[in-house]
Write a protein that holds these residues in place. Structure first.
Motif: not given
Length: 283
Positions: A6-11, A44-47, A70-73
């Protein structure tokens, strides 16, 4: 085996958690980033969390490099507007430290809410006891939600007022040293009372990047003592030929101003690079 994601819940879940973490880091490290930028970094982190959920077979190296480097930076750069490598590493370390601490707190809370936990009885009361036909938990949620909304609205109004006053204090400054000039954004700082102790001259402040571009080599450096919440020390200051200040249709020139050099950017969002004392004498 087939997984249903459930991509919406993950996001939504990751967006909320990342926003909490970025808010904590923003407050602890005093970045003073705006809410919109924090939301952008959290999104950005949620994506990325959605990408890893949709592609569970992603190689471990790619997943680890994306998650822990990468994502953290990118989250730090998007949320706090920082550019220097050292500051990015500092922000990323803060993000992961806050994540570990908040994750530990949530694990303890979840264990205590499970059967046999200290909070099990409280959870049962919230679900089973009723007031005016509604569960106690619903009333608690409504009260806490109302309080949070009121607090958030008050903070938003205050932030809007502060932003309005800050924009009124923004100005255009042109610094001149010899035959070289540099124009950038400045802020009329009513709270700056920094003065050179011997002569009593007011001391303006400029970011190091501005001063290095304007006058990479200078003579006659003056050291000005300062004291702030973060500590005390000495600031290197130089005397420029002049600073021209333009604000809301008015223009004045500061002759032979003393300008201290700040090692860190004065505005994390890049709104201004020079602080002008409003007590200095214009000519």
């Amino acid at each position: 085996m087939v997984y249903r994601v459930y991509i919406d819940e993950v996001f939504a879940v990751n967006m909320a958690m990342d926003l909490i973490v970025l808010t904590v880091v923003n407050r602890v490290l005093c970045y003073r980033a705006k809410t919109a930028k924090l939301v952008r970094g959290a999104a950005l982190g949620a994506v990325w969390a959605c990408v890893t959920a949709v592609f569970p077979g992603m190689p471990f190296i790619c997943r680890a490099a994306g998650t822990y480097l990468a994502v953290g930076a990118l989250m730090a750069v998007c949320a706090f507007g920082i550019r220097r490598i050292r500051e990015v590493f500092r922000a990323v370390a803060g993000i992961y430290l806050a994540s570990v601490i908040l994750g530990g707190v949530m694990m303890v809370f979840a264990e205590q809410m499970s059967p046999g936990g200290v909070l099990e009885g409280a959870a049962r009361i919230l679900n089973e006891e009723r007031i005016l036909g509604r569960p106690v938990g619903t009333w608690c949620f409504l009260v806490l939600g109302g309080a949070a909304f009121s607090f958030g609205a008050a903070r938003w109004i205050r932030g809007l007022a502060d932003s309005f006053h800050r924009k009124k204090a923004l100005c255009r400054v042109t610094l001149r040293q010899g035959d070289k000039t540099l124009t950038t954004a400045g802020l009329i700082d009513t709270g700056n009372r920094l003065r050179e102790p011997v002569s009593g001259r007011p001391v303006h402040v400029a970011w190091r990047g501005v001063m290095e571009e304007l006058c990479p080599k200078v003579k006659g450096i003056t050291y000005v003592p300062y004291r702030s919440v973060g500590g005390e020390g000495l600031l290197a200051a130089v005397t420029l030929d002049e600073i021209k200040v333009e604000q809301e249709g008015t223009c004045y020139t500061l002759i032979k101003p003393l300008v201290a050099v700040a090692k860190q950017p004065l505005s994390p969002a890049g709104e201004y690079e020079v602080l002008i004392q409003d007590s200095d004498t214009a000519s």
